[in-house]
Every structure is written in C-alpha cells, then in structure tokens.
Write an enzyme that holds these catalytic residues in place. Structure first.
Site, PDB file in Angstrom:
ATOM      1  N   HIS A 154      49.417  37.617  49.083  1.00  0.00           N
ATOM      2  CA  HIS A 154      48.491  36.781  48.312  1.00  0.00           C
ATOM      3  C   HIS A 154      48.662  35.320  48.742  1.00  0.00           C
ATOM      4  O   HIS A 154      47.696  34.604  48.989  1.00  0.00           O
ATOM      5  CB  HIS A 154      48.778  36.943  46.810  1.00  0.00           C
ATOM      6  CG  HIS A 154      48.147  35.893  45.940  1.00  0.00           C
ATOM      7  ND1 HIS A 154      48.641  34.603  45.854  1.00  0.00           N
ATOM      8  CD2 HIS A 154      47.055  35.921  45.135  1.00  0.00           C
ATOM      9  CE1 HIS A 154      47.874  33.896  45.037  1.00  0.00           C
ATOM     10  NE2 HIS A 154      46.909  34.674  44.586  1.00  0.00           N
ATOM     11  N   ASN A 155      49.898  34.887  48.831  1.00  0.00           N
ATOM     12  CA  ASN A 155      50.148  33.493  49.194  1.00  0.00           C
ATOM     13  C   ASN A 155      49.765  33.198  50.643  1.00  0.00           C
ATOM     14  O   ASN A 155      49.286  32.115  50.953  1.00  0.00           O
ATOM     15  CB  ASN A 155      51.607  33.130  48.926  1.00  0.00           C
ATOM     16  CG  ASN A 155      51.870  32.904  47.443  1.00  0.00           C
ATOM     17  OD1 ASN A 155      51.157  33.431  46.604  1.00  0.00           O
ATOM     18  ND2 ASN A 155      52.892  32.143  47.116  1.00  0.00           N
ATOM     19  N   LYS A 187      52.437  39.915  46.385  1.00  0.00           N
ATOM     20  CA  LYS A 187      52.344  38.484  46.020  1.00  0.00           C
ATOM     21  C   LYS A 187      52.565  37.601  47.245  1.00  0.00           C
ATOM     22  O   LYS A 187      51.916  36.565  47.417  1.00  0.00           O
ATOM     23  CB  LYS A 187      53.358  38.146  44.911  1.00  0.00           C
ATOM     24  CG  LYS A 187      53.366  36.658  44.516  1.00  0.00           C
ATOM     25  CD  LYS A 187      52.023  36.224  43.946  1.00  0.00           C
ATOM     26  CE  LYS A 187      51.749  34.775  43.723  1.00  0.00           C
ATOM     27  NZ  LYS A 187      52.650  33.731  43.823  1.00  0.00           N
ATOM     28  N   SER A 189      50.536  35.189  39.574  1.00  0.00           N
ATOM     29  CA  SER A 189      49.781  34.089  40.180  1.00  0.00           C
ATOM     30  C   SER A 189      48.843  33.453  39.165  1.00  0.00           C
ATOM     31  O   SER A 189      48.351  34.113  38.264  1.00  0.00           O
ATOM     32  CB  SER A 189      48.972  34.595  41.368  1.00  0.00           C
ATOM     33  OG  SER A 189      48.186  33.540  41.874  1.00  0.00           O
ATOM     34  N   GLU A 231      46.224  32.733  50.551  1.00  0.00           N
ATOM     35  CA  GLU A 231      46.012  31.419  49.907  1.00  0.00           C
ATOM     36  C   GLU A 231      46.123  30.290  50.949  1.00  0.00           C
ATOM     37  O   GLU A 231      45.253  29.416  51.033  1.00  0.00           O
ATOM     38  CB  GLU A 231      47.062  31.263  48.805  1.00  0.00           C
ATOM     39  CG  GLU A 231      47.161  29.924  48.121  1.00  0.00           C
ATOM     40  CD  GLU A 231      48.355  29.908  47.129  1.00  0.00           C
ATOM     41  OE1 GLU A 231      48.384  30.739  46.215  1.00  0.00           O
ATOM     42  OE2 GLU A 231      49.263  29.069  47.304  1.00  0.00           O
TER      43      GLU A 231
HETATM   44  C1  6PG Z   1      50.266  31.154  42.730  1.00  0.00           C
HETATM   45  C2  6PG Z   1      50.747  30.202  43.769  1.00  0.00           C
HETATM   46  C3  6PG Z   1      52.170  29.813  43.489  1.00  0.00           C
HETATM   47  C4  6PG Z   1      52.619  28.559  44.207  1.00  0.00           C
HETATM   48  C5  6PG Z   1      52.642  28.688  45.695  1.00  0.00           C
HETATM   49  C6  6PG Z   1      52.640  27.354  46.385  1.00  0.00           C
HETATM   50  O1  6PG Z   1      49.910  32.254  43.133  1.00  0.00           O
HETATM   51  O2  6PG Z   1      50.236  30.796  41.556  1.00  0.00           O
HETATM   52  O3  6PG Z   1      50.679  30.793  45.019  1.00  0.00           O
HETATM   53  O4  6PG Z   1      52.954  30.926  43.756  1.00  0.00           O
HETATM   54  O5  6PG Z   1      51.809  27.506  43.809  1.00  0.00           O
HETATM   55  O6  6PG Z   1      53.796  29.377  46.016  1.00  0.00           O
HETATM   56  O7  6PG Z   1      53.082  27.579  47.654  1.00  0.00           O
HETATM   57  P1  6PG Z   1      53.476  26.443  48.676  1.00  0.00           P
HETATM   58  O8  6PG Z   1      54.369  25.478  47.942  1.00  0.00           O
HETATM   59  O9  6PG Z   1      54.213  27.170  49.755  1.00  0.00           O
HETATM   60  O10 6PG Z   1      52.201  25.827  49.095  1.00  0.00           O
END
Ligand code: 6PG
Length: 476
Positions: A187-188, A184, A130, A191
């Site tokens: 994590h998302n 991960k 990430s 996010e």
């Molecule tokens: C990271 C982000 C990366 C990505 C996301 C975006 O940890 O660097 O999470 O993995 O930017 O997957 O997710 P979406 O396109 O679903 O918003």
C-alpha cells in the site's frame, strides 16, 4: 475500578493509538490504554472523560484491567520498540491472549514475532492500518493478517471502527502469517508512486504550462471530478490554495523540495527485487525521493549541466487533458504493479491473500483510496486467474486509449528536460509487458559469452553453451 472490565487494551497512546482507541470507544467498546509517557495518559483521560476507557500508568494495572483472553493492540513506532513492548508484556500473558501490532512493521519482523510468541501459545497478528490521524479517529482501512481463528477475536471491533464503502467495512482478513503487514507495505509503495506521478504532473503544468497555484488548484480539483478521483488528488488540490502564515506567498512555494521517507516504499521495492517482480514505478518513486534529498548537489549540478535548448512554454490548454490521461494511465499501472507483487508474495510466502479483498479494503479510509479501486476489485472478481490488472477486460481497453496521451506527455517532458521517471517507467512497463518479443535473447547470448551461463533456444528445449570466445579469437 473493577478488575478485568475492559474488552481491549491499547499500548502506545501517541496520535494513532489515542485516536484508534477513541474510535473504538465511540463504537461501543471498552478500552484500557497504557503508555510510559504521562502526558499522553493525561491527554487521553481528559479527552475520554465520561467514556468507557481508562489510561493506566503501570503495565500491571493495565493488564489487570483487561478481560480474558486478552486482546492488546500495539501502536508504537516500528522496529526495536515493538520488540521491547512484547518483552515487557509477555510475562503477564497467557496462552490464547492476542497481541495485534498495528504499526508499519517490516513483514519479516512480524514473522519472527509470530514464531517467538507461538512457543507460549500467544497469538500475534501483524495488521496494517492506513488513513493517518483522521482515519484512525473516524474510519481507517485495516489490513489484518495472521492466525485466522485469532482474527475472529478482533473482527467485530475492526469492522465497527473501519471506514465503510457502501456500508461494507474496509477491513478483511489479508491472509496467513505476515500477510497484513505485507499488504500495508505494498500500500505504501503504491502511495509513493502515485504521489510521485502527481508531483511530476505538477512540475509539467507549472513549468511547461506556466500555471500558477490558483490555476493548479482548479485543474487538480477538476481531475478529482473525473475517473481518477482519489484522496491524494483531493489533498493535492487543497495544498495549492493553502496560504503561508509567515509570508505573503502560498505555503507550497515556501516548502523545501527535498522529501523525507520512513522507508516502507523502499521495503516494497527491495522485496519486489527479491521476488523478481517488476515494480518500476515504486522503484522510481523511491529513487526520486533520494534524488530530492541531494539538494546541495543538485544546486551545484544545475550550474554545470545543460538541459535541452528549447524549453519554451507549451500552451496549457492541450496539456491539461494530456496530463489527466497520463495520471489515469499511471494509476492503473501502479495498482497493477503493487497487486502483482502481492500476488507473487502470497504464493512465495503462502499467505493465501485474495486480491479482491485487498482492492476492497483499499476503497476507502486509506491514503491510496480511489474510485477506480471498485473496478480493480471487480476485475479480480470477474477473472480469478487474472495475471495482471493491465490485461484485464476492465482495464486493457482503457490503457489502449490512454497510452497515446501518456506518450505525448512524456515526449513534452523529455523535450523540455523535465524529469518524469514514474510516468516513463509506467510506459516502459506497459510497452515491455505488451511485447511478445524483447531483446533478452541478446542478454542471454552476452551472459553465455562472458560467463558460460548457458542460454535457451526457441526451437528446442534444454540449456546450450557456445564457445563464443573462439569466435572472437578467429575474428581477431
Ligand atoms: C498511511 C500512511 C502512513 C505513513 C507513511 C508515510 O497509510 O496512513 O502510509 O503509514 O504516513 O508511512 O511514509 P513516509 O514517511 O515513508 O513517506
């Protein structure tokens, strides 16, 4: 060029692969790259001129250039392309070679790939990375999972390239099997939920508080100087001041209010549902992205359906601290839900994931990095048997204080007709979790009534069934 000179291989030289490779080379490792796209090869060979790297145009040359046992990192879009790369490279590999998938693969695909390659003695590690482009280049957060011995083959390079918190690398072994990709994925999910909580705050400050972009920039910057300091608030504050190249407006006001998603947030919710772990803030944030996509339907509905009569602007002076506390409350509840999911998954899938390590690697480099992750790490360290972050000694007291303002924020939003589903779902999670009694006795009774599903009693053990229909027959 001598054969077998490079310590690591990288397949996929797009933005993430190229930057991760350059990061590795800058830390003193030699890396060979491979990609089918001649443009990416040219770009890397140009950018890496004079450095200990080379991008190859054929797989044979690439494989030939690697030291053995080979360690090859794959950074290609998740899904079928990962399988295609594995099938292409597999005939060239020997037992004890290691493939490391650093994309956002679904953890069930990772399990399948581990088993598939295991037949040939090839190690496969699912590893979350990430931090986006800048993170890959200068220090990502890395979440590796899989065979613990195979991890030793990449540990030095991962520790060298990862972001550092007080000198400690933001990488740690996340556990067996697909643990790295699972962590991960969550994590998302976190996010998505934090982004949505911030977006809800933005709508409230804009529409209830009447704040313009300049004022919003200042307020979000001040939030980012407080206990909720985090990367997502930092970029939010910067977004408000970005001018638009094409008009006189701020860029944010020219961006369509319809958010895309690649699906990792939904994956978190789906598996949380499978494991029956409540993650309502993640669920609500996925739903809000879906509703945001119904732009035309929303425009139509906005002319048909009414909101509340009283939509007068509230003074922003009171709103600013209330929203700060609400964001604080939400962030704690969101991390709590994500970590509860990881804990349950670790048990169910036998990952042996340590929440202390998870919080530790999230402290820097990743998108959800936040100052409070240091206290989250401490909370799990101090109380190894901790069921849920919300009842930890470090966080329960904070939530007890923050809940008051969270209720005020939600009441204001509801009375003005502003949708704040992540704020609401966090408060409902908190209120439900702290309820020694919930009305689920009625649910049990209803299930037994219509489906003879039986129920449990509070005064004796066992399953019971009542002939409820007879009761209505008598009454009717
Ligand atoms: C990271 C982000 C990366 C990505 C996301 C975006 O940890 O660097 O999470 O993995 O930017 O997957 O997710 P979406 O396109 O679903 O918003």
């Amino acid at each position: 060029m001598a054969d077998q000179q490079y310590e690591y291989g990288m397949i996929g030289l797009g933005t993430m692969g190229r930057n991760l490779l350059l990061n590795m080379v800058d830390r003193g490792f030699s890396v060979a790259g491979y990609d089918k796209d001649p443009n990416t090869l040219e770009l890397l060979n140009k950018e890496g001129a004079g450095k200990n790297l080379h991008a190859f145009a054929t797989l044979e040359q690439f494989i030939q250039s690697l030291k053995q046992p080979r360690v090859i990192i794959i950074l290609v879009p998740a899904g079928r392309i990962v399988d295609a790369v594995i099938e292409e490279v597999k005939p060239f590999l020997n037992s004890n070679d290691l493939l490391v998938d650093c994309g956002n693969s679904h953890f069930t695909d990772t399990n399948r790939r581990i088993n598939h390659l295991n037949d040939q003695g090839i190690h496969f590690m699912g590893t979350g990375v990430s931090g986006g482009e800048a993170g890959a280049r200068f220090g990502p957060s890395i979440m590796p999972g899989g065979n613990a011995e195979a991890y030793q083959m990449v540990k030095p390079v991962f520790e060298a390239i990862a972001a550092k918190t007080n000198g400690v690398p933001c990488v740690a072994y996340m556990g067996k099997g697909s643990a790295g990709h699972y962590v991960k994925m969550v994590h998302n999910g976190i996010e998505y939920a934090i982004m949505q909580a911030i977006a809800e705050s933005y709508q409230m400050l804009k529409q209830l508080g009447g704040l313009n972009n300049t004022e919003l920039q200042v307020i979000f910057e001040s939030y980012n100087q407080s206990a909720i300091r985090c990367y997502l608030l930092e970029i939010t504050s910067a977004i408000f001041s970005e001018p638009d190249d094409l008009t006189e407006n701020r860029l944010l006001d020219m961006i369509l209010d319809s958010a895309r998603q690649k699906g990792t947030g939904a994956w978190s919710s789906q598996d949380a549902m499978n494991l029956m772990v409540p993650t309502p803030a993640i669920d609500a944030s996925v739903v809000q992205r879906e509703i945001s996509g119904l732009k035309n339907e929303r425009i139509f509905a906005s002319n048909v359906l009414n909101g509340p009569d009283n939509d007068a602007l509230l003074g922003h002076d009171g709103l600013v601290p209330v929203i700060e506390d609400t964001l604080h409350f939400c962030m704690i509840c969101i991390y709590a839900q994500g970590l509860a999911l990881i804990k349950a998954a670790s048990q169910q899938y036998q990952y042996d994931t340590d929440p202390v390590q998870v919080a530790s690697v999230w402290r820097d480099g990743c998108i959800i990095r936040a100052d409070m992750l240091e206290d989250i790490r401490k909370a799990f360290q101090q109380e190894p048997a901790l069921q849920n972050l919300v009842v930890s000694e470090l966080f329960a007291g904070r939530l007890n204080k923050l809940q008051k303002h969270t209720r005020s924020a939600i009441i204001s939003a509801v009375s003005a007709g502003i949708p704040v589903p992540v704020m609401m779902s966090n408060l409902a999670y908190y209120d439900s979790y702290r309820s020694a009694w919930l009305p689920a006795n009625l649910l049990q009774a209803q299930r037994d009534f219509f489906g003879a599903h039986t129920y449990e009693r509070i005064d004796r053990t066992g399953s019971f069934h009542t002939n409820w229909q007879a009761l209505t027959d008598n009454n009717g």
